[in-house]
Design a protein around this motif. Structure first.
Motif, PDB file in Angstrom:
ATOM      1  N   GLU A   1      26.163  56.482  42.420  1.00  0.00           N
ATOM      2  CA  GLU A   1      25.048  56.815  43.316  1.00  0.00           C
ATOM      3  C   GLU A   1      24.004  55.708  43.344  1.00  0.00           C
ATOM      4  OE1 GLU A   1      26.344  58.971  41.048  1.00  0.00           O
ATOM      5  OE2 GLU A   1      27.443  60.028  42.628  1.00  0.00           O
ATOM      6  N   LYS A   2      23.853  54.997  42.246  1.00  0.00           N
ATOM      7  CA  LYS A   2      22.797  53.984  42.136  1.00  0.00           C
ATOM      8  C   LYS A   2      23.315  52.554  42.280  1.00  0.00           C
ATOM      9  CE  LYS A   2      21.197  52.975  37.948  1.00  0.00           C
ATOM     10  NZ  LYS A   2      21.308  51.500  37.765  1.00  0.00           N
ATOM     11  N   ASP A   3      24.512  52.290  41.773  1.00  0.00           N
ATOM     12  CA  ASP A   3      24.974  50.918  41.598  1.00  0.00           C
ATOM     13  C   ASP A   3      26.081  50.543  42.569  1.00  0.00           C
ATOM     14  OD1 ASP A   3      23.204  50.569  39.326  1.00  0.00           O
ATOM     15  OD2 ASP A   3      24.560  51.929  38.262  1.00  0.00           O
ATOM     16  N   VAL A   4      26.502  49.292  42.498  1.00  0.00           N
ATOM     17  CA  VAL A   4      27.481  48.743  43.436  1.00  0.00           C
ATOM     18  C   VAL A   4      28.641  48.128  42.653  1.00  0.00           C
ATOM     19  CG1 VAL A   4      27.853  46.842  45.065  1.00  0.00           C
ATOM     20  CG2 VAL A   4      25.883  48.355  45.349  1.00  0.00           C
ATOM     21  N   ILE A   5      29.847  48.414  43.108  1.00  0.00           N
ATOM     22  CA  ILE A   5      31.049  47.829  42.513  1.00  0.00           C
ATOM     23  C   ILE A   5      31.443  46.593  43.322  1.00  0.00           C
ATOM     24  CG2 ILE A   5      33.489  48.191  41.985  1.00  0.00           C
ATOM     25  CD1 ILE A   5      31.633  49.785  40.217  1.00  0.00           C
ATOM     26  N   ALA A   6      31.707  45.503  42.616  1.00  0.00           N
ATOM     27  CA  ALA A   6      32.113  44.247  43.262  1.00  0.00           C
ATOM     28  C   ALA A   6      33.502  43.855  42.789  1.00  0.00           C
ATOM     29  CB  ALA A   6      31.114  43.138  42.924  1.00  0.00           C
ATOM     30  N   PRO A   7      34.287  43.211  43.641  1.00  0.00           N
ATOM     31  CA  PRO A   7      35.629  42.794  43.222  1.00  0.00           C
ATOM     32  C   PRO A   7      35.591  41.647  42.220  1.00  0.00           C
ATOM     33  CG  PRO A   7      35.136  41.941  45.407  1.00  0.00           C
ATOM     34  CD  PRO A   7      33.994  42.845  45.037  1.00  0.00           C
ATOM     35  N   TYR A   8      36.634  41.572  41.394  1.00  0.00           N
ATOM     36  CA  TYR A   8      36.844  40.383  40.584  1.00  0.00           C
ATOM     37  C   TYR A   8      37.162  39.214  41.516  1.00  0.00           C
ATOM     38  CZ  TYR A   8      37.705  43.399  36.448  1.00  0.00           C
ATOM     39  OH  TYR A   8      37.624  44.304  35.417  1.00  0.00           O
ATOM     40  N   LYS A   9      36.904  37.999  41.071  1.00  0.00           N
ATOM     41  CA  LYS A   9      37.397  36.834  41.802  1.00  0.00           C
ATOM     42  C   LYS A   9      38.869  36.683  41.450  1.00  0.00           C
ATOM     43  CE  LYS A   9      36.496  32.053  43.043  1.00  0.00           C
ATOM     44  NZ  LYS A   9      37.931  31.708  43.157  1.00  0.00           N
ATOM     45  N   HIS A  10      39.710  36.738  42.438  1.00  0.00           N
ATOM     46  CA  HIS A  10      41.152  36.727  42.168  1.00  0.00           C
ATOM     47  C   HIS A  10      41.614  35.361  41.674  1.00  0.00           C
ATOM     48  CE1 HIS A  10      41.882  34.582  45.996  1.00  0.00           C
ATOM     49  NE2 HIS A  10      41.014  35.432  46.540  1.00  0.00           N
ATOM     50  N   MET A  11      42.660  35.368  40.866  1.00  0.00           N
ATOM     51  CA  MET A  11      43.252  34.145  40.330  1.00  0.00           C
ATOM     52  C   MET A  11      44.386  33.649  41.215  1.00  0.00           C
ATOM     53  SD  MET A  11      41.494  33.535  37.544  1.00  0.00           S
ATOM     54  CE  MET A  11      42.489  32.467  36.505  1.00  0.00           C
ATOM     55  N   ALA A  12      45.121  34.575  41.810  1.00  0.00           N
ATOM     56  CA  ALA A  12      46.218  34.193  42.700  1.00  0.00           C
ATOM     57  C   ALA A  12      45.669  33.590  43.981  1.00  0.00           C
ATOM     58  CB  ALA A  12      47.075  35.418  43.028  1.00  0.00           C
ATOM     59  N   LYS A  13      46.377  32.621  44.518  1.00  0.00           N
ATOM     60  CA  LYS A  13      45.978  32.041  45.794  1.00  0.00           C
ATOM     61  C   LYS A  13      46.332  32.997  46.927  1.00  0.00           C
ATOM     62  CE  LYS A  13      46.314  27.166  44.472  1.00  0.00           C
ATOM     63  NZ  LYS A  13      46.956  25.840  44.780  1.00  0.00           N
ATOM     64  N   THR A  14      45.441  33.077  47.897  1.00  0.00           N
ATOM     65  CA  THR A  14      45.689  33.952  49.037  1.00  0.00           C
ATOM     66  C   THR A  14      46.941  33.495  49.791  1.00  0.00           C
ATOM     67  OG1 THR A  14      43.321  34.334  49.243  1.00  0.00           O
ATOM     68  CG2 THR A  14      44.692  34.904  51.137  1.00  0.00           C
ATOM     69  N   PHE A  15      47.773  34.470  50.122  1.00  0.00           N
ATOM     70  CA  PHE A  15      49.044  34.190  50.808  1.00  0.00           C
ATOM     71  C   PHE A  15      48.732  33.959  52.293  1.00  0.00           C
ATOM     72  CE2 PHE A  15      53.759  35.698  50.779  1.00  0.00           C
ATOM     73  CZ  PHE A  15      54.134  34.505  51.363  1.00  0.00           C
ATOM     74  N   VAL A  16      48.537  32.702  52.659  1.00  0.00           N
ATOM     75  CA  VAL A  16      48.199  32.337  54.037  1.00  0.00           C
ATOM     76  C   VAL A  16      49.473  32.289  54.870  1.00  0.00           C
ATOM     77  CG1 VAL A  16      47.110  30.602  55.500  1.00  0.00           C
ATOM     78  CG2 VAL A  16      46.217  31.027  53.203  1.00  0.00           C
TER      79      VAL A  16
END
Length: 467
Positions: free
Chosen positions: A259-274
């Motif tokens: 209710e009060k806080d925000v969840i943020a993603p981890y910085k991913h280690m895998a390279k984005t599959f372009v």
């Protein structure tokens, strides 16, 4: 009789035409979200310089109304510096000393009076680099700070830094708490108190003395403590603030909550599959997991699933770590798999989920207490499969569930993954709807609740002063 009827009709026609004319004259100042609300005059914006943070203690200025999207659809490269009214959220940032932020990266200010790298000048040196490896997982504070430092000279993003705290929706505390924990949580002789703990205690003393904190008891402050063990000595004292976290696994409910806080993603280690064209028939592995198998606390389920699945056909379930090119191997494995397991470990969340998303490997999430980034606007069920822990350990349950997903169903989730992967990219400069801007937008959605809390708490403040 006909003339009597025509007169009201003519009057109505004139009224409608007048209304259309007035709205047309208003032009860009009218937006659908503002219907029925006054449009304040456009504020004069003074860009924030390296040491422009204001010590203003007066009451907060009136907030302006934003459009439905919190900003322009396409600010475009080379656009003029951002007007605060066009950003989703306006942020005042403390000029903390470098020991709390870039000093932890080994950076020193070029002059005694400065505390920030110069990011407003194209000819200036690039920003200090954040350390690699597992440090990157929890680098959220670094990316948000860079975004604020460059916001006054960049096209409009989701957030813009303002010089006067009275103009701000939120107050940002630029403390790299996760890096401080990673590097300085243990005392180094002759230290009796670790540098990390000393910084936390110093921060509490600094904030509690600030007029900005006193004004609303810290309710409008934002503090990033993404590593589950970071800020452990200060989190109770600073709990009125909005925390940016990875999960709530090691937080008391009175200190942190959804209710009060925000969840943020981890910085991913895998390279984005372009340009990913590896669809259903080009991913031979049905189910993939590579990581630590024996975990403490909530991670015991990994062991149960390992012994249950390791011999199943088309399943890869193996121990792995960041050493021995672990991230690269995991990335290759995920790109050649249809489904990727994300199982609770020491805490409900892990970086593995975000590696799977950017590898376009449909996540199978087995973590009953997990909270997910921006879930109020992003439906994870469109590209993930959720399994209760109690069901996952039933013999044959998981394999029947995964094998029962048709090619058509999987392809829909795969296509959705390719659409949402941009929301998990940390970048500098930030780009539209990337992880940095999505976090700011999530924080912007907290502002009305903060204002409600502040307004309710001040109901009797004026009459109390008269006693």
């Amino acid at each position: 009789m006909a003339r009597t009827l025509l007169l009201p009709l003519a009057a109505a026609t004139v009224l409608v035409a007048s209304t259309i004319f007035l709205f047309a004259a208003a032009g860009a100042r009218w937006r659908p979200a503002d219907t029925g609300l006054p449009v304040p005059p456009r504020a004069v914006y003074v860009p924030v310089t390296a040491s422009a943070s204001s010590n203003t203690t007066g009451a907060r200025k009136e907030l302006s109304f934003l459009d439905e999207n919190g900003g322009p659809d396409d600010p475009g490269a080379g656009a003029a510096p951002c007007d605060p009214r066009a950003a989703a959220v306006r942020v005042f940032m403390y000029d903390l000393q470098p020991e709390f932020h870039f000093g932890l990266l080994g950076w020193s200010p070029p002059s005694p009076g400065s505390v920030w790298p110069d990011l407003t000048n194209d000819a200036a040196a690039p920003p200090p680099r954040y350390p690699g490896g597992l440090n990157q997982h929890h680098s959220v504070a670094y990316w948000l700070t860079l975004d604020l430092l460059s916001s006054s000279s960049a096209p409009c993003g989701a957030a813009v830094r303002v010089a006067d705290s009275r103009d701000a929706d939120l107050v940002f505390v630029p403390f790299f708490a996760s890096l401080s924990y990673n590097r300085h949580s243990r005392p180094v002789p002759p230290e009796k108190v670790s540098r990390d703990k000393a910084l936390q205690e110093k921060l509490v003393g600094y904030l509690s003395a600030r007029p900005e904190w006193k004004r609303y008891g810290g309710a409008d402050h934002v503090i990033v403590a993404h590593h589950p063990n970071s800020l452990v000595h200060a989190r109770a004292a600073l709990s009125p603030a909005v925390f940016v976290l990875s999960d709530f696994g090691r937080y008391h409910p009175r200190v942190a909550s959804l209710e009060k806080d925000v969840i943020a993603p981890y910085k991913h280690m895998a390279k984005t599959f372009v340009n990913d064209s590896a669809g259903f028939d080009h991913r031979p592995t049905l189910l993939y997991f590579r990581g630590a198998i024996y975990r403490k606390e909530g991670g015991s389920i990994r062991q149960e699933l390992y012994y249950m699945l390791k011999d199943e056909k088309d399943v890869y379930f193996s121990f792995g770590n960041v050493q021995d090119h672990g991230a690269s191997k995991a990335s290759q494995g995920m790109r050649s798999s249809k489904f990727c397991l994300n199982i609770a470990g020491d805490t409900p969340s892990s970086n593995r989920l975000f590696d799977a998303i950017v590898s376009h490997c449909v996540p199978v999430i087995i973590s009953d207490d997990i909270e997910l980034p921006y879930e109020d606007v992003l439906d994870y069920s469109k590209f993930s499969i959720f399994v209760r822990s109690s069901d996952a350990v039933k013999k044959g349950y998981l394999m029947r569930l995964i094998s029962g997903v048709s090619k058509q169903q999987w392809t829909r989730m795969w296509n959705r993954l390719k659409e949402v992967d941009k929301h998990f990219e940390y970048q500098y400069p930030s780009q539209k709807d990337d992880a940095v801007q999505m976090i700011w937008q999530a924080l912007a959605r907290r502002v009305p609740a903060i204002q409600l809390k502040v307004h309710r708490s001040s109901r009797f403040s004026r009459s109390d002063r008269g006693k």
